[in-house]
Design a protein around this motif. Structure first.
Motif, short mmCIF file in Angstrom:
data_model
loop_
_atom_site.label_atom_id
_atom_site.label_comp_id
_atom_site.label_asym_id
_atom_site.label_seq_id
_atom_site.Cartn_x
_atom_site.Cartn_y
_atom_site.Cartn_z
N THR A 160 5.78 0.43 2.45
CA THR A 160 6.71 0.61 1.34
C THR A 160 7.47 -0.70 1.13
O THR A 160 7.39 -1.61 1.96
CB THR A 160 7.72 1.74 1.60
OG1 THR A 160 8.56 1.38 2.70
CG2 THR A 160 7.03 3.06 1.90
N LYS B 43 0.86 -1.18 0.00
CA LYS B 43 0.00 0.00 0.00
C LYS B 43 0.90 1.23 0.00
O LYS B 43 1.77 1.37 0.82
CB LYS B 43 -0.89 0.03 1.23
CG LYS B 43 -1.95 -1.03 1.26
CD LYS B 43 -2.80 -0.87 2.51
CE LYS B 43 -3.76 -2.01 2.66
NZ LYS B 43 -4.46 -1.96 3.95
N ASP B 44 0.65 2.12 -0.92
CA ASP B 44 1.50 3.30 -1.04
C ASP B 44 0.74 4.56 -0.62
O ASP B 44 0.92 5.62 -1.18
CB ASP B 44 2.00 3.43 -2.49
CG ASP B 44 3.22 4.33 -2.59
OD1 ASP B 44 3.95 4.46 -1.59
OD2 ASP B 44 3.42 4.93 -3.66
N LYS B 45 -0.15 4.39 0.36
CA LYS B 45 -0.99 5.50 0.81
C LYS B 45 -0.96 5.54 2.33
O LYS B 45 -1.04 4.51 2.99
CB LYS B 45 -2.42 5.29 0.31
CG LYS B 45 -3.37 6.36 0.70
CD LYS B 45 -4.77 6.06 0.19
CE LYS B 45 -5.70 7.12 0.71
NZ LYS B 45 -7.05 6.66 0.85
N LYS C 179 5.62 12.65 1.37
CA LYS C 179 4.22 12.37 1.74
C LYS C 179 3.94 12.85 3.16
O LYS C 179 2.89 13.43 3.44
CB LYS C 179 3.93 10.87 1.64
CG LYS C 179 3.83 10.39 0.21
CD LYS C 179 3.55 8.90 0.17
CE LYS C 179 3.56 8.46 -1.28
NZ LYS C 179 3.21 7.07 -1.42
N LEU D 134 2.08 3.62 6.79
CA LEU D 134 2.42 3.63 5.38
C LEU D 134 3.22 2.37 5.08
O LEU D 134 4.11 2.01 5.85
CB LEU D 134 3.26 4.87 5.03
CG LEU D 134 3.79 4.97 3.60
CD1 LEU D 134 2.65 5.11 2.60
CD2 LEU D 134 4.76 6.12 3.47
N GLU E 263 -2.46 5.84 5.81
CA GLU E 263 -3.76 5.63 6.43
C GLU E 263 -3.63 5.92 7.91
O GLU E 263 -2.58 5.73 8.51
CB GLU E 263 -4.21 4.18 6.23
CG GLU E 263 -4.44 3.80 4.79
CD GLU E 263 -4.84 2.34 4.62
OE1 GLU E 263 -4.86 1.60 5.62
OE2 GLU E 263 -5.14 1.95 3.49
#
Length: 179
Positions: free
Chosen positions: A110, A96-98, A122, A108, A100
């Motif tokens: 990565t 997941k590159d978002k 970010k 996050l 939350e």
């Protein structure tokens, strides 16, 4: 992180130079809530005990293991200079590159769970959105890590009217007091 020990003379020299720089800085152009001190740190998940008990002269010693000694996350910790604690950002391995928010903590994923320039960008956009949209300025106080010193990072911050103060290399281990 590269660990090294500075000679006392070098520590004093760097401390005086940094204090002089800070004393001459004009902080009146920043809102306290737009000034953030931050650092990244690795958090290892399965550290083995540092103590063992075995009979003297034993040819081997069993050390229990969790099996996760190399598993780690990176955590970005920060505080606004108005005293407000910033929710931590936990960077873990994943796809997941978002960012939350889960139970008051930002998460996050990565590829390697490192605080890369992309991750820091970010985080900055998340922490200082009003600076980007308005006429205010932001200030980041952080160490002299290579991701912070990179030309791309300086350009990114400049575009967002965010200035930076870098604590000199080798100085982050020394506490300071408020004057």
């Amino acid at each position: 992180t590269t660990l090294f020990r500075l000679e006392d003379v070098e520590i004093i020299k760097r401390a005086f130079a940094f204090k002089s720089f800070i004393d001459d800085a004009d902080f009146s152009k920043y809102n306290l809530s737009n000034m953030i001190a931050m650092d990244e740190t690795a958090v290892f998940m399965g550290q083995a005990s540092q103590t063992t008990i075995e009979q003297r002269g034993a040819s081997s010693v069993y050390i229990p293991s969790t099996g996760y000694e190399s598993a780690r996350v990176t955590c970005i910790l920060a505080i606004r200079l108005d005293g407000t604690k910033v929710p931590p950002l936990i960077i873990s391995k994943g796809k997941k590159d978002k960012i939350e928010r889960v139970s008051g903590i930002f998460i996050l994923e990565t590829e390697k769970a490192w605080a890369t320039q992309a991750v820091i960008r970010k985080w900055v956009d998340l922490m200082l959105p009003l600076v980007m949209r308005g006429s205010q300025r932001g200030l980041l106080v952080w160490d002299a890590a290579s991701t912070h010193r990179a030309k791309d990072m300086k350009k990114f911050l400049h575009e967002r009217r965010i200035h930076q103060i870098m604590i000199p290399a080798g100085m982050t281990a020394y506490p300071c007091r408020n004057d």
